[in-house]
Design an enzyme around this catalytic site. Structure first.
Site, PDB file in Angstrom:
ATOM      1  N   HIS A 106       0.837  -1.199   0.000  1.00  0.00           N
ATOM      2  CA  HIS A 106       0.000   0.000   0.000  1.00  0.00           C
ATOM      3  C   HIS A 106       0.880   1.262   0.000  1.00  0.00           C
ATOM      4  O   HIS A 106       1.052   1.897  -1.027  1.00  0.00           O
ATOM      5  CB  HIS A 106      -0.925  -0.060   1.221  1.00  0.00           C
ATOM      6  CG  HIS A 106      -2.001   0.968   1.255  1.00  0.00           C
ATOM      7  ND1 HIS A 106      -2.233   1.865   0.252  1.00  0.00           N
ATOM      8  CD2 HIS A 106      -2.938   1.242   2.205  1.00  0.00           C
ATOM      9  CE1 HIS A 106      -3.257   2.635   0.564  1.00  0.00           C
ATOM     10  NE2 HIS A 106      -3.692   2.290   1.753  1.00  0.00           N
TER      11      HIS A 106
ATOM     12  N   HIS B  18      -1.527  -0.269 -11.630  1.00  0.00           N
ATOM     13  CA  HIS B  18      -2.430   0.106 -10.534  1.00  0.00           C
ATOM     14  C   HIS B  18      -3.707  -0.698 -10.664  1.00  0.00           C
ATOM     15  O   HIS B  18      -4.148  -0.981 -11.784  1.00  0.00           O
ATOM     16  CB  HIS B  18      -2.753   1.611 -10.611  1.00  0.00           C
ATOM     17  CG  HIS B  18      -3.285   2.173  -9.340  1.00  0.00           C
ATOM     18  ND1 HIS B  18      -4.610   2.083  -9.003  1.00  0.00           N
ATOM     19  CD2 HIS B  18      -2.669   2.824  -8.331  1.00  0.00           C
ATOM     20  CE1 HIS B  18      -4.783   2.657  -7.829  1.00  0.00           C
ATOM     21  NE2 HIS B  18      -3.623   3.121  -7.391  1.00  0.00           N
TER      22      HIS B  18
ATOM     23  N   ASP C 186       3.648   6.408  -7.040  1.00  0.00           N
ATOM     24  CA  ASP C 186       4.906   6.074  -6.371  1.00  0.00           C
ATOM     25  C   ASP C 186       6.119   6.127  -7.284  1.00  0.00           C
ATOM     26  O   ASP C 186       7.252   6.057  -6.807  1.00  0.00           O
ATOM     27  CB  ASP C 186       4.801   4.666  -5.752  1.00  0.00           C
ATOM     28  CG  ASP C 186       3.929   4.675  -4.524  1.00  0.00           C
ATOM     29  OD1 ASP C 186       4.016   5.649  -3.769  1.00  0.00           O
ATOM     30  OD2 ASP C 186       3.157   3.722  -4.331  1.00  0.00           O
TER      31      ASP C 186
END
Ligand code: ACO
Length: 439
Positions: A267, A306, A362
């Site tokens: 996460h 994702h 990220d």
């Protein structure tokens, strides 16, 4: 067009018609489908909630195919470009952007709660020097619950409002104290007259070797990063916040639970993995060999792909843009050029095109944090600070939703049928053991 769906139960040949609302059917309607009067009725089985809406929400909208993220209807790019973090936080919590008066009141409320009991400082000192900052954050947030017994009255609107300001006001202090503790540096008290991100940097860097990083351009960059991370609808940590909050645990405990969920590498921790990957690739010449390895299934291109976005993550786009302003102050990170080349090559490769794999939030966030002097262990903490706003908005929506109850999923039991306890067991002690001890 009739907004219903009709299903036929082939066991009984009976037909059932259910209404479709917002593209969903009620899972409880399935219970009407029974093979006989004693039958419990059909349930849906959905590990990891791949296709189950757990709530109705007005907070965040995501269209993963189009790469859209909106808070309360506003595009994330517009908010990141034109708002401050406290303004965006107000929007997410209250549903509307603040008027100047509302903004002043909001900032005043946050300032009032930008303080922490001395006992909390002592509590933080109890951690080992190498304690992970996320572990410290989770535990200290839970400990705060003991300082505010009034927070148990979760259905009281005034308590909700106060707790929201308390948590948003205090979370950067807890984060900065955790960092300073790990470095053996004295704690720096908050300076509430500063902006939210500026104050965080003040508590992190003041009277430390990194004092030069207290820079207005970097503070604005952090403000933007905070806005981008405020909420992301029903992700793992928001779901944890709602699940724990649904038991009417106080918001400090629920926030601690949400932060614990965020701490997992699947996460909140992927940006750290991106930096490690870039270090391993080393230079642009090595990219083709690395991509070949990814395509052969030897490794993953971290920061790509994702569950929801099947297009460019709009947050990644904003972070890439913000990185340029950071590098003007800190000097250009070699990693950004490597990452951009990696992105260029991947986005032209059929493996990534056919699977709709694009950079996620990220991919660039670790690079920018590193350039700002923030170490990898702190990355998830930096995620948790703004995400607390999203968690609290989700929590308040849950508490005030008359349709919600304590979260309690069903299960499909596949264990033993009823079994008879062996005769050798009496009051939980096996009789041969009892015999052995009396010998
Ligand atoms: N690199 C290479 N291949 C990938 C990647 C990747 N990063 N991500 C997905 N794939 C491939 C899978 O191998 C799979 O290929 P296949 O169809 O040939 O088997 C296909 O793309 C579909 O991937 P899934 O694993 O089914 O996608 P899922 O939605 O379950 O996973 C996830 C999403 C976990 C984010 C995945 O893309 C991943 O591991 N990415 C790298 C880690 C990462 O960056 N995580 C951060 C997510 S953002 C956040 O949480 C804040």
């Amino acid at each position: 067009m009739d907004s219903t769906v009709t299903v036929t139960d082939n066991r009984t040949e009976k037909q059932y018609t259910f209404p479709i609302t917002h593209g969903t059917i009620r899972a409880m309607d399935l219970r009407k489908i029974k093979a006989g009067p004693e039958d419990f009725g059909i349930m849906s089985y959905d590990p990891a909630f791949m296709n189950t809406a757990s709530c109705v929400s007005k907070i965040t909208f995501i269209d993963g195919d189009k790469g859209i993220l909106r808070y309360r209807g506003y595009d994330i790019a517009d908010l990141a470009e034109h708002c401050t973090f406290p303004q965006a936080a107000y929007l997410v919590i209250h549903g509307e952007l603040p008027t100047p008066e509302q903004e002043n009141e909001w900032l005043a409320a946050l300032r009032i709660h930008m303080g922490i009991f001395e006992n909390i400082k002592k509590f933080t000192e109890g951690f080992r020097y190498d304690a992970h900052p996320m572990g410290m954050l989770v535990s200290t947030m839970a400990a705060l619950s003991t300082f505010y017994p009034d927070s148990k009255d979760v259905r009281n609107h005034d308590v909700q409002v106060k707790c929201i300001s308390r948590i948003i006001g205090k979370i950067p202090i807890i984060a900065a104290y955790g960092y300073r503790h790990s470095k053996g540096l004295e704690y720096i008290s908050p300076e509430p007259s500063l902006g939210y991100a500026e104050n965080f940097m003040h508590m992190m860097w003041d009277r430390s070797p990194l004092e030069h990083l207290k820079h207005p351009v970097l503070a604005r960059a952090l403000d933007v990063l905070f806005i981008l991370h405020i909420d992301h609808e029903q992700n793992c940590s928001a779901n944890a916040m709602r699940a724990v909050g649904s038991s009417e645990a106080d918001p400090f405990l629920s926030t601690a639970a949400a932060a614990a969920a965020l701490a997992g590498p699947l996460h909140g921790g992927a940006n750290e993995a991106v930096l490690k990957m870039l270090d391993e690739i080393g230079s642009k010449e090595n990219i083709p060999a690395f991509i070949k390895g990814v395509k052969e299934g030897k490794e993953k291109l971290m920061g790509f792909g994702h569950r929801v976005y099947k297009n460019y993550d709009p947050r990644a786009r904003m972070i890439k843009k913000t990185a340029e302003s950071v590098f003007e102050i800190t000097g250009r990170s070699k990693k950004i050029d490597l990452a951009m080349e990696l992105e260029r090559i991947a986005l032209n490769d059929d493996y990534f095109i056919s699977r709709k794999l694009y950079p996620n939030v990220d991919f660039y966030s670790g690079i920018i944090y590193e350039a700002m002097g923030l170490e990898a262990k702190m990355f998830t903490v930096l995620f948790a600070i703004p995400r607390a706003v999203g968690w609290l908005a989700q929590w308040q929506e849950l508490i005030n939703d008359p349709e919600q109850k304590i979260a309690r999923p069903r299960q499909v039991y596949t264990g033993y049928d009823q079994r008879k306890l062996p005769d050798s067991y009496t009051y939980g002690v096996r009789t041969e053991d009892a015999v052995a001890t009396t010998r």
